[in-house]
Design a protein around this motif. Structure first.
Motif, short mmCIF file in Angstrom:
data_model
loop_
_atom_site.label_atom_id
_atom_site.label_comp_id
_atom_site.label_asym_id
_atom_site.label_seq_id
_atom_site.Cartn_x
_atom_site.Cartn_y
_atom_site.Cartn_z
N VAL A 79 0.72 -1.35 0.13
CA VAL A 79 -0.05 0.46 0.26
C VAL A 79 1.54 1.31 0.07
O VAL A 79 1.89 1.20 0.33
CB VAL A 79 -0.88 -0.21 1.22
N ALA A 80 0.21 2.61 -0.52
CA ALA A 80 1.69 4.09 -0.37
C ALA A 80 0.30 4.36 0.89
O ALA A 80 -0.72 4.79 0.84
CB ALA A 80 1.01 4.37 -1.21
N VAL A 97 5.00 6.50 2.96
CA VAL A 97 5.85 4.91 2.35
C VAL A 97 4.92 3.85 1.48
O VAL A 97 3.98 4.13 1.86
CB VAL A 97 6.04 4.48 3.89
N LEU A 98 5.85 3.30 1.09
CA LEU A 98 4.88 2.06 0.29
C LEU A 98 5.61 1.19 1.39
O LEU A 98 6.44 0.55 2.55
CB LEU A 98 6.11 1.90 -0.69
N VAL A 114 10.19 -1.52 4.56
CA VAL A 114 9.21 -0.46 4.04
C VAL A 114 9.82 0.56 3.23
O VAL A 114 10.99 0.60 3.53
CB VAL A 114 8.26 0.58 5.25
N GLN A 115 9.78 1.09 2.15
CA GLN A 115 9.80 2.57 1.27
C GLN A 115 9.90 3.88 1.28
O GLN A 115 8.56 3.32 1.29
CB GLN A 115 9.58 1.39 0.03
N ARG A 126 1.63 7.81 -6.83
CA ARG A 126 2.39 7.52 -7.99
C ARG A 126 3.37 6.54 -7.94
O ARG A 126 3.86 5.34 -8.05
CB ARG A 126 2.83 8.79 -8.81
N TRP A 127 3.78 6.39 -6.45
CA TRP A 127 4.04 6.05 -6.31
C TRP A 127 3.79 4.25 -5.83
O TRP A 127 4.69 3.56 -5.69
CB TRP A 127 4.96 6.04 -5.06
#
Ligand SMILES: NC(=O)c1ccc[n+]([C@@H]2O[C@H](COP(=O)([O-])OP(=O)(O)OC[C@H]3O[C@@H](n4cnc5c(N)ncnc54)[C@H](OP(=O)(O)O)[C@@H]3O)[C@@H](O)[C@H]2O)c1
Length: 342
Positions: A79-80, A97-98, A114-115, A126-127
């Motif tokens: 998820v974003a 985060v993603l 986590v990114q 958009r991520w």
């Protein structure tokens, strides 16, 4: 907040192995406690869920799939969202985060998974789309595997979908002639007028093979295959000498009790062509560079990142998943969640 009595969370689980396209009866939506992050973890609130064809593959009753989701399991999803609480020094509340927390409003996850999303580079949704696995798949599949040469003909099926709509634009950047296959006249017009495809073909509109022969007089050098089945077969019959088929996905087969391979494989032999498997995760160490390049192209107007954003709570996820198959969405399909109640 008390984790035991705070049921603001909602989750979507797999209820049973679906037959055909998965529908709301195949999922269970339930309230759940808000989890407490332990040391090294973060609590993430999902703002966008992604709706992906690949989910239909991993809910199959087969132990063959690495990321399989079984009845009773939380549906997988990266998820974003935004960090609500952090027990790790690299993240703080409010970070975008993603996070692979699955289909739920609030989830706890190890910080290592986590990114961080730089929302200065691109807005949060958009991520998941152009800068997410969708855009990265199009990028690495096109530039490291397909590598079309200027003037070559590239055919992309599932062309109006998340991966296909970006893959076609990248093939244009490489100087190829790009033919998209999709499921409606309206989406055909959109591919040509808005995304710059040279030709778009409606696979519901007569004999697909004859349409391809007419659109690609010099045959097809690259088939970027998202859907498989009869659409792939029609293209294989018209592959060029030393052509290649990139197996990105097989959406049409994911829903079938018995998945079928290509019937027209014989043309691979005659035309000295090849089929190449592909998984984007092999390129994880190059995602940052790819994201910067994709973002720069989008900023300059060289490419677009189409998104269809549905609004609803996590309860709307099963219906959104069904919508992925009705052929109406354009680009990446996302579900935007309302803010969690404080
Ligand atoms: N290899 C990798 O690393 C990787 C990574 C990500 C995704 N993928 C794959 O990429 C593919 C595209 O994924 P996506 O999430 O971007 O989905 P998507 O293309 O946005 O959505 C699915 C589209 O596929 C078409 N479709 C659905 N059922 C079909 C059928 N029975 N026959 C023909 N077309 C059908 C429909 O388009 P029309 O109605 O316009 O035909 C539909 O809109 C999937 O197969 C996915 O598994 C692979």
């Amino acid at each position: 907040m008390s984790g035991h009595h705070d049921f603001r969370n909602r989750q979507v689980l797999l209820k049973r192995v679906p037959e055909g396209v998965a529908g709301p009866d195949d999922f269970e939506v339930r309230p759940a406690p808000v989890p407490e992050p332990q040391a090294g973890q973060v609590l993430v609130e999902a703002h966008y869920l992604q709706v992906e064809a690949a989910l239909r593959l991993i809910v199959r009753d087969s132990k063959d799939f690495l990321f399989r989701v079984k009845p009773g399991d939380l549906i997988r999803n990266t998820v974003a969202g935004v960090v609500q609480r952090s027990e790790h020094p690299d993240f703080k509340a409010g970070d975008a985060v993603l996070a692979p927390i699955g289909v739920q409003r609030l989830g706890v996850i190890d910080a290592g998974a986590v990114q961080r999303c730089d929302t200065g580079l691109a807005p949060l949704p958009r991520w998941l789309g152009g800068l997410g696995i969708t855009g990265l798949t199009a990028y690495f599949a096109m530039f490291t595997e397909c590598r079309p040469q200027p003037g070559q003909t590239v055919v992309i099926n599932g062309a109006a979908g998340g991966v296909g709509s970006i893959a076609g634009q990248l093939a244009k950047l490489a100087g190829a002639r790009v033919i998209g296959i999709t499921g409606s006249a309206e989406k055909c017009r959109w591919l040509v007028d808005e995304l710059g495809f040279d030709v778009a073909i409606n696979h519901h509109d007569g004999d697909l093979y004859e349409q391809l022969v007419a659109a690609a007089p010099d045959r097809i050098d690259v088939i970027f295959d998202n859907v498989g089945g009869e659409i792939l077969d029609a293209s294989l019959r018209w592959i060029a000498l030393h052509g290649m088929v990139l197996l990105c996905g097989s959406t049409s087969q994911y829903t079938q009790a018995e998945m079928k391979g290509p019937k027209e494989y014989i043309w691979l032999g005659t035309m000295r062509a090849r089929m190449q498997g592909f998984v984007v995760f092999d390129y994880a160490d190059q995602y940052d560079l790819a994201r910067r390049r994709l973002a720069a192209w989008a900023k300059s107007g060289a490419i677009k990142f189409p998104e269809t954003i549905l609004d609803g709570d996590v309860d709307a996820f099963p219906a959104a998943f069904q919508q992925l198959y009705d052929g109406v969405h354009r680009g990446k399909l996302l579900l935007r969640l309302p803010p969690a109640q404080a």
